[in-house]
Scaffold this motif. Structure first.
Motif, mmCIF file in Angstrom:
data_model
loop_
_atom_site.group_PDB
_atom_site.id
_atom_site.type_symbol
_atom_site.label_atom_id
_atom_site.label_comp_id
_atom_site.label_asym_id
_atom_site.label_seq_id
_atom_site.Cartn_x
_atom_site.Cartn_y
_atom_site.Cartn_z
ATOM 1 N N UNK A 164 5.458 -4.046 -13.464
ATOM 2 C CA UNK A 164 4.265 -3.192 -13.428
ATOM 3 C C UNK A 164 4.008 -2.567 -12.071
ATOM 4 N N UNK A 165 3.584 -1.289 -12.105
ATOM 5 C CA UNK A 165 3.083 -0.600 -10.916
ATOM 6 C C UNK A 165 1.738 0.024 -11.253
ATOM 7 N N UNK A 166 0.939 0.250 -10.217
ATOM 8 C CA UNK A 166 -0.372 0.865 -10.427
ATOM 9 C C UNK A 166 -0.204 2.360 -10.702
ATOM 10 N N UNK B 19 -0.818 -2.411 5.338
ATOM 11 C CA UNK B 19 0.486 -2.731 4.753
ATOM 12 C C UNK B 19 0.398 -3.184 3.298
ATOM 13 N N UNK B 20 -0.509 -4.117 3.011
ATOM 14 C CA UNK B 20 -0.580 -4.686 1.659
ATOM 15 C C UNK B 20 -2.036 -4.848 1.230
ATOM 16 N N UNK B 21 -2.223 -4.980 -0.063
ATOM 17 C CA UNK B 21 -3.563 -5.251 -0.570
ATOM 18 C C UNK B 21 -3.468 -6.152 -1.790
ATOM 19 N N UNK C 150 0.835 -1.212 0.000
ATOM 20 C CA UNK C 150 0.000 0.000 0.000
ATOM 21 C C UNK C 150 0.868 1.259 0.000
ATOM 22 N N UNK C 151 2.008 1.212 0.618
ATOM 23 C CA UNK C 151 2.864 2.379 0.777
ATOM 24 C C UNK C 151 3.627 2.707 -0.495
ATOM 25 N N UNK C 152 4.311 1.695 -1.065
ATOM 26 C CA UNK C 152 5.175 1.936 -2.220
ATOM 27 C C UNK C 152 4.560 1.520 -3.540
ATOM 28 N N UNK C 153 3.460 0.797 -3.470
ATOM 29 C CA UNK C 153 2.791 0.258 -4.655
ATOM 30 C C UNK C 153 3.656 -0.745 -5.417
ATOM 31 N N UNK C 154 4.605 -1.349 -4.713
ATOM 32 C CA UNK C 154 5.473 -2.337 -5.329
ATOM 33 C C UNK C 154 4.926 -3.751 -5.094
#
Length: 537
Positions: free
Chosen positions: A535-537, A511-513, A306-310
């Motif tokens: 890929x990143x969002x 933290x994550x999704x 969620x934080x870095x979108x990695x």
């Protein structure tokens, strides 16, 4: 049914035949002896005078020859009568063995099916005659055997058999219909009752309720007070049965439905249940073929920070093709796999395939070698043996243990908290992470939660879907995230499909999704494309 013991009395049969042959031989000898005397002496003296001769020592010898056939005839008659008695007793005992349950002395499945067939024949003769079958299955009887021992379980069955017999009319039949074991009996918690001359369905329901109430009463066994309930399936003769096995089968199907509804209730069989049972059987057969032909495959859903979108990892999701090539929804085939035990070989294949493919991704895309794979563990798999299985899979595939996350639902974990805690500790020793899946939908106790060495909680998609429109759902998500962080656990949100959902999760420091907002579950080819593009969002 297991082989019926054949009880024989060869010594009595042989002795009977020997006595008969001896008598015949004695009469033949006597006849020849008389003939010989008459030939030597003519008819100058009678045979009787010869036998009653007072010659020295002669009378004893001749009298014995005269009387021997008569004495042997009497002895032979007594032996034959004794043999008939033994045979009759043997037949009665054999009938008891083959038609009655040894433990409870109730009629067994074989005799009960005969009784049903007789009732079906009566329906053919008397169209207004109606009868019913009540199939009764004790709820959680296995727990009694496992915790208190099979001796206590046997005594419990005997007591329940006695209670059932007292509740039926003289012309009704109660039987123990559990399939017998060939070597030993390790359970058998099924009974059946045939109710004759039933006026209407309400009569049957009344009996079912009365039996359930009688069974609920506490039972004192070996100085222990035991409580147990029963699920009952009901079939009525008006449905047009021709075979007793079909009627008993449908009653069993109704019992299965009663257990699905929460146990301690009754269900009346109808065509809807028949359709469900047929579909279940078809699905089970498809699953068995899929196991044999390896018709399973995995999809992989990305898990995103969620934080870095990695990209941080993937969750392996099981998919199955049926004979027509169509996909069977996991919500349909996984419960059947659990029920039949097929989940054991399927689950091991999932674990092995997911680890193997994750290692391939690490080797093909070195920049993503930190990615972890998450694999779900089912109820049937969740035993102490699962640790050895995981060790074997990691050794076979070569995947590093710290790149494997194991997920299990809170309902599975809370089914046996002690075993869960022991398994988790061993997994932590292997440096494997443990996640609690679908958190908030089961029945976990917060008092137990801190005892489990969990690494992450996964918030169920139902809360994520509702959080932006429902204040209570938002508060639940907020509470779960805060509690998890306070317990040094990470949080993963499932089913994120909208941007506003992700924005709220970021505000709450989730933290994550994972979810369709970033990507649907991917096959191997699309997974490779994703990793190649970074890929990143």
């Amino acid at each position: 049914m297991s082989d019926i013991p054949q009880i024989k009395t060869p010594e009595y049969g042989l002795l009977s035949r020997l006595a008969t042959y001896t008598v015949i031989l004695a009469w033949i000898i006597l006849g020849l002896y008389i003939y010989n005397i008459t030939q030597e002496q003519g008819f100058t003296i009678t045979v009787l005078q010869h036998f009653l001769s007072i010659e020295q020592n002669g009378i004893k010898f001749h009298a014995l020859i005269l009387l021997a056939p008569f004495i042997l005839t009497v002895i032979s008659h007594l032996i034959n009568e004794r043999t008939k008695l033994i045979k009759k007793t043997t037949e009665l005992h054999l009938r008891q063995v083959t038609h009655y349950d040894v433990l409870t002395q109730l009629p067994n499945r074989t005799l009960f099916l005969d009784e049903i067939m007789a009732s079906i024949s009566r329906v053919h003769r008397q169209k207004d005659h109606m009868f019913a079958i009540l199939f009764l299955d004790l709820d959680r009887f296995k727990n009694v055997n496992d915790s208190l021992g099979h001796g206590v379980g046997d005594q419990l069955l005997i007591e329940i058999a006695g209670r059932l017999k007292k509740q039926i009319r003289p012309y009704d039949t109660v039987a123990r219909v559990a399939e017998p074991d060939t070597v030993a009996r390790f359970g058998g918690d099924e009974f059946a009752i045939l109710l004759s001359d039933v006026r209407n369905i309400m009569d049957v329901i009344s009996v079912a309720k009365r039996l359930q109430n009688i069974i609920k009463l506490s039972i004192n066994v070996s100085e222990r007070e035991v409580y147990i309930t029963a699920s009952i399936g009901i079939t009525i003769s008006r449905t047009g049965y021709e075979k007793p096995e079909d009627m008993l089968r449908d009653a069993d199907t109704a019992v299965f439905k009663a257990k699905e509804l929460g146990r301690d209730c009754y269900v009346i069989f109808d065509e809807t249940l028949h359709t469900e049972a047929t579909s279940y059987l078809k699905l089970e057969n498809n699953l068995r073929r899929a196991v044999e032909k390896n018709d399973f495959f995995l999809n992989y859903q990305p898990i995103i920070s969620c934080d870095t979108n990695e990209l941080s990892g993937f969750e392996a999701l099981l998919r199955c093709k049926c004979l027509e090539g169509k996909l069977i929804p996991p919500a349909e085939f996984i419960p059947v796999a659990e029920e039949t035990g097929l989940i054991i070989p399927i689950g091991r294949w999932v674990l092995s395939e997911a680890c193997r493919h994750m290692l391939i991704c690490h080797e093909q895309f070195p920049s993503f070698s930190r990615l972890a794979i998450s694999v779900n563990i089912s109820t049937r798999q969740f035993t102490l043996d699962i640790v050895d299985t995981i060790k074997q899979v990691l050794d076979e595939t070569g995947l590093s243990p710290d790149k494997l996350n194991l997920e299990s639902t809170e309902s599975v974990i809370m089914r046996n908290p002690e075993i869960a805690a022991a398994v988790f500790m061993k997994l932590k020793e292997l440096n494997i992470k443990v996640h609690m899946d679908d958190f908030g939908t089961g029945y976990s106790s917060l008092g137990y939660l801190h005892k489990f060495p969990l690494d992450a909680l996964k918030i169920d998609r139902s809360f994520i879907q509702a959080m932006c429109d429902n204040e209570w759902a938002m508060e639940i998500v907020k509470t779960i995230i805060s509690m998890a962080h306070n317990m040094k656990m990470e949080v993963i949100a499932e089913g994120v499909e909208a941007v506003n959902q992700l924005e709220e999760l970021r505000k709450l420091k989730c933290d994550y999704y994972q979810g369709y907002l970033f990507s649907k579950p991917l096959d191997k080819k699309d997974m490779a494309v994703l990793l190649e593009n970074g890929k990143k969002l």
